[in-house]
Design an enzyme around this catalytic site. Sequence first.
Site, short mmCIF file in Angstrom:
data_model
loop_
_atom_site.label_atom_id
_atom_site.label_comp_id
_atom_site.label_asym_id
_atom_site.label_seq_id
_atom_site.Cartn_x
_atom_site.Cartn_y
_atom_site.Cartn_z
N SER A 119 -9.37 2.57 3.90
CA SER A 119 -8.28 3.13 2.73
C SER A 119 -7.53 2.33 1.96
O SER A 119 -6.88 2.80 1.03
CB SER A 119 -7.52 4.06 3.58
OG SER A 119 -6.58 3.45 4.51
N LYS B 105 0.88 -1.22 0.08
CA LYS B 105 0.10 0.01 -0.08
C LYS B 105 0.91 1.11 0.03
O LYS B 105 1.87 1.25 0.79
CB LYS B 105 -0.80 -0.01 1.25
CG LYS B 105 -1.84 0.92 1.48
CD LYS B 105 -3.03 0.91 2.50
CE LYS B 105 -3.82 1.96 3.06
NZ LYS B 105 -4.69 1.77 4.07
N SER C 283 -9.51 0.40 7.78
CA SER C 283 -8.97 0.41 6.41
C SER C 283 -8.71 -1.01 6.03
O SER C 283 -8.28 -1.04 4.87
CB SER C 283 -7.73 1.60 6.41
OG SER C 283 -8.59 2.72 6.46
#
Length: 471
Positions: free
Chosen positions: A158, A83, A182
């Site tokens: 997220s 990520k 997230s």
Amino acid sequence: MTTFDGRTTVHAFRDDALGEHDAVGLAAAIRRGEVSAAEVARDATERVREVDARLHAVQAHVSTPDPAVWARGAFAGVPTFVKDNTDYVGLPTGHGSAAFTPRAARKHSQFTRQFLSTGVTVLGKTRLPEFGFSPTTEFEDAEPVRNPWNTGYSAGGSSGGSAALVAAGAVPIAHANDGGGSIRIPAACCGLVGLKPTRGRVVAHDQSSQLPLDIVADGIVSRSVRDTAAFLADAEMSWRNPKLPPVGRVEGPSGRRLRIGYLKDSPSGVHSDAATRQAVSETVTRLERLGHSVQPVELAIDPRFTDDFLTYWGMLSFLIGTTGRTFGRDFDRNRMDGLSRGLREHYLENWRGTPGVVRRLKRTKEAYAAGFRGLDLVLSPVLAHTTPPIGHLSPAVPYRTLIERILAYVAFTPVDNVVGTPSISLPSTCTTEDGLPIGVMFAGRPGSERTLLDVAFALEADRPFRRIQDA
């Protein structure tokens, strides 16, 4: 790509080196010599190229993936992504923000090193909303990350880029992290397994560990329970917190009968929609059929929790706006998106209450623990309503409207971040009218990942998770 009933589903499953394997199965095929790590990396790169034209999940690619196989790694040769709020040598870390020009990282983050110890081959980095603040991966002036089950809808956030790639079959697993939901939110939106570990289960996140309350935990999103279990077990081989009981190898349901509480509405008072409540009800029925004792429960948390978490959230945006030049020399907080700016302004209006906010948030663990008396786990929705369409939670929506929508959506997950307890999002047997998955969540006491995996394995064995290639 398949289009029917007005919706578009995107996936890359086909007869190549990856096949329909999960990460454990693919690593086993590599060890047996049925496919090579180089072939897998090549075919995964092609899958990513194919789906990303529609999903917009990738932030950056590694120029030459290195399928270096670690002899002891559970995921030796398995392709994956990191990520884009986590440093990987040679790739810029952009945090999803247009407020600065990111520089290439000079070293791996602590978690990246732990992740690499499992043997994965990193192909690149996935997109996230600005600084991970939003529960959807959308932007003011860029394409959103789209849900592979139905591209008109959010992939969550997220860790939306990671979830979209895994759900679409581009890679079997991908890195995700969770500061308010997230990992679990995009897992719920995309029909995946998403476990937020206990605080301290994996190495501390580089930025959040410096805060008065560390709410961030790193992990993965996966399509199978055994992949998530294998990740935790193998990550412990690299580093283990001696203050927590080891997870060890969990390879299936134990048959142990658990005492499980459930709730359908949020402890903060937000009511869930009908489809979400039905997903919890059907899960309760399945648990009872499997022999578990299930009963309704109430979790009494401070009524100021939502306001306090919002203020803490705003503090994070304020700190980023104040120290942003550490991200890039050209950082301009005025270029942060509407959600980030609104959160910062909220904090500036409420900053005098910061000591009380932190104190009350830290005390949440006492009330939360009381709700677990006599119980092994608590079942709840992941989110208060089903996955919204693209645009509903866009940072371009005026802040006052946007924050009301977010708080009416993300009403369950933040408590576990504040308390530090583990929780897992699993696909339920229910779907929306538009064919989207609906997740349910189990939460446990600190260090109870084995129990979470136990019930997850049992539910997966009882009724295998719906596959996008069969949709």
